[in-house]
Write a protein that holds these residues in place. Structure first.
Motif, short mmCIF file in Angstrom:
data_model
loop_
_atom_site.label_atom_id
_atom_site.label_comp_id
_atom_site.label_asym_id
_atom_site.label_seq_id
_atom_site.Cartn_x
_atom_site.Cartn_y
_atom_site.Cartn_z
N LYS A 351 0.83 -1.20 0.00
CA LYS A 351 0.00 0.00 0.00
C LYS A 351 0.87 1.25 0.00
N ALA A 352 0.50 2.22 -0.82
CA ALA A 352 1.27 3.47 -0.90
C ALA A 352 1.26 4.17 0.44
N TYR A 353 2.45 4.58 0.90
CA TYR A 353 2.56 5.23 2.21
C TYR A 353 2.91 6.71 2.09
N GLN A 354 3.96 7.00 1.33
CA GLN A 354 4.37 8.40 1.27
C GLN A 354 5.08 8.71 -0.04
N ASN A 355 5.01 9.96 -0.41
CA ASN A 355 5.70 10.48 -1.58
C ASN A 355 6.35 11.81 -1.18
N VAL A 356 7.68 11.86 -1.24
CA VAL A 356 8.41 13.04 -0.80
C VAL A 356 9.51 13.36 -1.81
N HIS A 357 10.07 14.54 -1.66
CA HIS A 357 11.25 14.92 -2.44
C HIS A 357 12.46 14.82 -1.52
N VAL A 383 4.26 -0.07 1.31
CA VAL A 383 4.61 -0.94 2.42
C VAL A 383 3.62 -2.10 2.58
N ALA A 384 4.19 -3.22 3.00
CA ALA A 384 3.44 -4.39 3.47
C ALA A 384 4.32 -4.96 4.58
N PRO A 385 4.31 -4.31 5.76
CA PRO A 385 5.26 -4.63 6.84
C PRO A 385 5.42 -6.14 7.04
N PRO A 386 6.68 -6.59 7.19
CA PRO A 386 7.92 -5.81 7.34
C PRO A 386 8.63 -5.49 6.03
N TYR A 387 7.92 -5.57 4.90
CA TYR A 387 8.55 -5.37 3.59
C TYR A 387 8.11 -4.04 2.99
N SER A 388 8.89 -3.58 2.02
CA SER A 388 8.55 -2.32 1.34
C SER A 388 9.10 -2.33 -0.07
N ILE A 389 8.44 -1.59 -0.93
CA ILE A 389 8.92 -1.31 -2.28
C ILE A 389 9.20 0.19 -2.34
N ASN A 390 10.42 0.55 -2.72
CA ASN A 390 10.82 1.95 -2.73
C ASN A 390 11.19 2.37 -4.15
N VAL A 391 10.63 3.47 -4.59
CA VAL A 391 10.85 3.97 -5.95
C VAL A 391 11.49 5.35 -5.87
#
Length: 631
Positions: A351-357, A383-391
């Motif tokens: 699930k989308a958690y945050q979008n920052v610069h 995030v899907a705790p304890p995992y995450s996808i980071n872009v």
């Protein structure tokens, strides 16, 4: 095979690859083309420099059941150091290109020209449908051919700045769109990511890995003269001096000053050069970054440690408020992304958690790309705790990483650190410590409930549930409520064993009420057990229609009574006006199953799961309170 002499220097040159159109003279670096039976000089090209690649011209291997040979070699550069591309010819007539990047080999085969596709339409992170597959654009870049050797399929122009687009799909598939100097109609190369071993090249035909910057092994900072022990000089493009904060470029094989950076507030928790074991692999800490984002005027910093293993490449270890996340590179094509909503990877929804610069504030150690302080990137986390996808995406490149939350003790033990900061607050991929406890509590509660139902079933099966008295009583019209004139004694009845008693009372009522005071008298001991049950029934109609209130019957349970002979005495209470005959029924059922205790026990059992649920829910509420993408 076609043999001849170089038109420039007269040295022997030969074509052994049937697909080759030009060959680079090994003596004078002239690009020689074959024109029927003649050779023609097409100009000179630079001599290749030694890199860390294990491949070399002449090496033979086998892939997908077909033998091949490395027949040509190009070196390209986009201003940050060269990279290698190797031309291979297969025994079955196919030709392809092999390149190596951060420990992964890419094998690509020509797929012809894609007409109508424009460079301006392709941007990092965007999806592309091509050749019956879905792709995700990862990089858009350009570079010039600066050196070459061996046999090649076409002429090379060192003056041409060629554009390319790299994209990935699922299961390791990759595609390169080579636009050359044009803006559309690229040549397509399709292939896959492989391990070097999958090329089937014997070890004795591989070139020993050498460090192309051995002279940097004991280099010194150009600003403060501090010693810089480079631990991966053959991989590094940027170095941050830990003494003065200078950012240095290494892409040209020597150190050159770029800019002076502010030193971080504290030294890296994991010292540069420290080794630690995570995921059964020994990693060396090469670099340290301080990055941050600003949300509603508040700065949120975090630390990133670059880890390196020669066989597995680079990974990251991120520290935010004492929380640690292990990050591995991930092909964009392996992730199904709904931007700013969700990501799907390996059968799991994120699930989308945050979008920052995010901005890079400080740099220390060695890095495999041209990192710069002040560099901005758009960072989105799913995030899907304890995992995450980071872009992380910039104008020309997007990179995906797969993260897994690590307990601070794991990092402390892995790198033998004296201490690590205690975690503060809640971070996006932190596992909910109460979720497992909630599940355990629910399972235990279900177990106890099943046991209670079993006990209740046993009680019900073994109870007598016997009607010992069913008495119809008529109260004369002249009787006075609550007095002996409204009293009635039953015939004696026996209770075979100790057990509870269910009392059922019903009265013939219409817009009236009646209360029954009952007394169970043990004729052997004289002990009296009393009860009172009141029933009422009122009916009528108004502007809203007919209505009814109350009930003409009721019931209650008495505590266990000892065995013996009993008599029931009942006394009726009611409204004496108008005077009329009244009737009621009393039925006694001995040793009747009573579900009341089961209801109480069920409610008590629910308290544990309810408490666990609210504790877990409170943790998730606090987690998502800081999200700027959740609904």
């Amino acid at each position: 095979m076609t043999q001849g002499r170089c038109p420039s220097c007269g040295a022997d040159v030969e074509f052994t690859a049937g697909s080759a159109q030009v060959v680079v003279c090994s003596h004078c670096q002239t690009v020689v083309a074959r024109k029927d039976a003649d050779f023609e000089a097409l100009g000179k090209i630079g001599r290749v420099v030694v890199t860390d690649s294990p491949l070399q011209v002449g090496a033979e291997g086998r892939y997908d059941g077909s033998a091949f040979q490395v027949v040509g070699h190009l070196q390209k550069d986009h201003g940050a150091g060269p990279w290698d591309e190797w031309y291979v010819e297969f025994a079955d007539g196919r030709t392809g290109w092999v390149s190596e990047s951060e420990g992964t080999v890419h094998l690509l085969f020509s797929g012809g020209v894609e007409e109508g596709l424009s460079l301006s339409d392709l941007h990092p992170g965007e999806k592309l449908r091509l050749r019956n597959r879905h792709w995700v654009v990862e990089e858009r870049g350009h570079g010039k051919v600066i050196a070459a050797e061996g046999q090649l399929p076409s002429d090379v122009d060192p003056r041409a700045d060629s554009w390319y687009v790299d994209a990935t799909s699922s299961k390791g598939a990759i595609i390169t769109l080579d636009f050359g100097v044009h803006a559309s109609d690229p040549e397509v190369f399709i292939g896959a990511r492989l391990k070097l071993e999958q090329l089937g090249i014997p070890p004795d035909q591989l070139r020993p890995r050498v460090r192309r910057k051995v002279d940097l092994k004991q280099a010194r900072c150009t600003e403060c003269n501090g010693p810089l022990e480079l631990r991966a000089p053959d991989k590094s493009l940027r170095v941050g001096c830990p003494f003065c904060g200078a950012l240095l470029d290494v892409s040209k094989g020597k150190l050159s000053f770029l800019r002076l950076l502010e030193k971080p507030e504290h030294a890296p928790l994991i010292p540069l050069g420290a080794k630690g074991t995570l995921r059964d692999t020994e990693w060396m800490c090469l670099g340290f970054l301080v990055r941050s984002c600003t949300v509603e005027g508040i700065r949120y910093p975090w630390e990133e440690y670059l880890l390196f293993n020669r066989s597995k490449g680079f990974v990251w270890l991120m520290n935010s408020q004492g929380h640690w996340v292990f990050l591995e590179p991930l092909a964009a094509g392996d992730v199904q992304l709904v931007p700013h909503v969700s990501a799907f990877f390996d059968g799991r929804r994120y699930k989308a958690y945050q979008n920052v610069h995010a901005v890079t504030e400080n740099v220390q150690g060695e890095f495999y790309w041209e990192v710069t302080a002040g560099e901005y990137a758009e960072a989105t986390e799913y995030v899907a705790p304890p995992y995450s996808i980071n872009v992380d995406s910039t104008e020309n490149e997007v990179s995906y990483t797969f993260g897994e939350y690590l307990a601070p003790e794991v990092v402390k033990e892995a790198f033998k650190l004296e201490a690590v900061p205690s975690p503060e607050g809640i971070v996006p991929s932190q596992p909910n410590p109460h979720k497992a406890k909630m599940l355990s509590t629910v399972l235990w509660s279900i177990g106890w409930l099943m046991l209670l139902l079993l006990v209740a079933g046993l009680f019900s099966a073994t109870s007598l549930n016997k009607v010992v008295l069913d008495q119809q009583v008529t109260v004369p019209a002249e009787a006075t409520p609550g007095t002996p004139s409204a009293m009635k004694f039953s015939e004696p009845f026996d209770l075979e064993r100790r057990g509870n008693m269910k009392v059922y009372v019903a009265a013939g009522l219409m817009n009236d009420w009646m209360g029954i005071q009952g007394d169970l008298v043990n004729q052997e001991t004289g002990e009296v057990v009393g009860f009172y049950e009141e029933v009422s029934l009122y009916q009528g109609s108004d502007s809203d229609g007919s209505w009814s209130e109350g009930s003409a019957n009721g019931s209650l349970h008495l505590s266990a009574l000892p065995a013996g002979k009993y008599v029931l005495r009942t006394t009726a209470s009611y409204d004496p006006t108008p005077a009329r005959v009244r009737n009621y029924t009393v039925r006694l059922t001995h040793d009747s199953p009573n579900g009341g205790w089961l209801c109480v026990a069920f409610v008590l059992l629910l308290l544990g799961p309810v408490f666990a649920f609210f504790r877990s829910h409170n943790f998730e509420t606090r987690r998502w309170a800081d999200s700027n993408l959740s609904e």
